[in-house]
Design an enzyme around this catalytic site. Sequence first.
Site, mmCIF file in Angstrom:
data_model
loop_
_atom_site.group_PDB
_atom_site.id
_atom_site.type_symbol
_atom_site.label_atom_id
_atom_site.label_comp_id
_atom_site.label_asym_id
_atom_site.label_seq_id
_atom_site.Cartn_x
_atom_site.Cartn_y
_atom_site.Cartn_z
ATOM 1 N N SER A 465 -12.182 81.325 44.596
ATOM 2 C CA SER A 465 -11.198 82.204 43.960
ATOM 3 C C SER A 465 -10.407 83.015 44.990
ATOM 4 O O SER A 465 -9.618 82.470 45.739
ATOM 5 C CB SER A 465 -11.917 83.104 42.950
ATOM 6 N N ASP A 476 -1.799 78.319 55.595
ATOM 7 C CA ASP A 476 -0.414 77.910 55.332
ATOM 8 C C ASP A 476 0.575 78.587 56.279
ATOM 9 O O ASP A 476 1.581 77.985 56.673
ATOM 10 C CB ASP A 476 -0.043 78.209 53.879
ATOM 11 N N LYS A 490 -11.969 76.795 42.869
ATOM 12 C CA LYS A 490 -11.707 77.501 41.608
ATOM 13 C C LYS A 490 -10.314 78.121 41.672
ATOM 14 O O LYS A 490 -10.092 79.134 42.330
ATOM 15 C CB LYS A 490 -12.747 78.593 41.353
#
Length: 682
Positions: A465, A476, A490
């Site tokens: 999460s 990224d 998740k």
Amino acid sequence: MMRKLMMFALMILAVQAAWAERDSTQYLQPTESHMKEARIITQILDFVHYRDIDLNDSLSSVIFDNFIESLDGNKNYFLESDIKSFEKYRFTLDEDLKRGNLVPAFYIFNIYKNRIESRLDYALAHAGDKFNFQKNESFMIDREDEPYAKSEDELDELWRKVLKSQALSLKLSGSTDEKIKEVLTTRYERFQSNVEKYNSNDVFEIFMNSLTEAFDPHTNYFTPLNAEDFEMNSKKSLEGIGATLQQDNDYTKIVELRPGGPAFKSGEVNKDDRVVGIAQGADGEMINTIGWRSDEVAGQIRGPKGTLVRLELLPAGASAGAETKIVTLVRDKINLDDAKPVSEVIQMTENGQKYTLGVITVPDFYLNAEEMETKPDDYASTTNDVKKLIKDLEAQGVDGVMLDLRNNGGGALYEAINMSGLFIPGGPVVQVKYPQNRKDVMDSESTEMFYDGPLNVMINRFSASASEIFAGAIQDYKRGVIVGEQSYGKGTVQQVRGLNEFLRQSTGEELGLMKYTIAKFYRVTGSSTQHKGVSPDIEFPSVYSAEEFGESSQPSALPWDKIDATNFKPLNYVDDQMLASLKKLHNQRMKTDQLLLDLQFDINELKKSRARKEVSLNYDVRKKEQEDLEQRRAARVKVGASLSELEANKVKDRSLDDLKDPYLKESIRLLADQIQATKKKG
């Protein structure tokens, strides 16, 4: 009102009539509150759940399978004829639920209860049998793909092997025949006592979760009693070790580890491990807990601060009968401070170069909402606490920082975004998509990096999460190196509400609670974290595959998808050339570092154990298997050169050598490699 009462009375009569066919007077029945809650729950799922699917015949079939699986997933109780008799309900549960008709569910459960009682009678009658352990026969420990027994005689034969397998395990551990009989008798008497305690709320909760989990695995129902505990974050909790328990067929399963608690800190207890034994103190007898209710297991594990408890755990994903592990824990008081990040400084020397490295362990993403209102510049939160630790580490002259997010199951999304802002100069961090394709892009509010030095982030299969959002953003933006295992995957957002909130007017009646999915997370690249999670740049060996553990192991998990990328600018602190260099160094150590060699050995052995679907019931065969395993473990120290041998001619810092956690040690060495690569790049 009269019509509802008549409908309720007819349903109860139907349950009684159906159960009377089984010649028993001991049956459980739904209450009027259960009927009301069933109707509310179906409406919530239909109108506010993220997944836009109809409660129809197709979903009814899934609910049917979920319910049977939740009762008898290993096919130890039901007969083939039972399952065939239940098939008439397969495509009617959808309409029944909309009407609040719970007759089929209670009918199935009462037959299940009767079958358990019959098996326990058999087990108690044969607990003292003298088994022939020289006979060459085997026991199927994983019966998920096996057919149901066709007759009582087949069930008797199955349970003869169940008892023989359990007796053999006790015999291999040194128990006498008398002790084996005593242990098995006690085990099944307690199991029998627990079955007698089943009540209608238990049945209703199991059936409702068979419904909710058909929508997705993170949507759940809690009875009023369990709802109260859930809201206090102590549902069936083990306050002494910081874990949350839940019933899972005959087992008690660990469903949550409280950050900072003894179980979390040990690194040896994982989500979905099953507690099969408990012993008090260093020398107490290990008591088998298979068949116990989870509240009874919790009662045995709780205890005064500072006392010791030993747990026998069946690892997550392992089949019944697979190799267990013993974990020793010291009970402690769990409080908010235990979830706070902590830091340490590691001094090391690599290839003649000295490094001072900071390690920050982040167990949870939290914030104190009340303090945030009253002290906006100095409230308790993960971001603020990590910020203080970084400032302290920089004062000690660290060359780089590693963030340890292993076993961090998430928490406050706001904090994952804020903490990202310590390492990137503002910009989008995560995207959230709601029903009807409504999308939010959530930005970090920072305008400059608080820390701009070398950074790596360690994750594992239990990082989920909010942890995945943070690690994904760092990856990224090419801000740091992600090391470890693929994360949980998740990528969904849940909301928790009481069923009373969905009534037009309050009736004063105490109803249960629902946790349901309302949105999905997406990385700034547009890729969902669902299923895929975050794949590390440098991947460590793992015992948990995506198919066996994590979101991808859940049949009803929402699918992975992709949306448009946001407008973000990578920082390029990390590039392909650097990662290639780090991977090469890591792969070399995988072949030479003794801790990593030991780790790979243990993982391979555990995978072999988990892959086994049957075990021998021959004493000599099992004894030899035990001895062979011990010999392989003893021989592994000669597989490769030890760290001390490799660095005999170097100036070593004992602080690194003292680390016994192979994942942590390798992550620190990768951070040192990263610092060196950054210097060459610069």
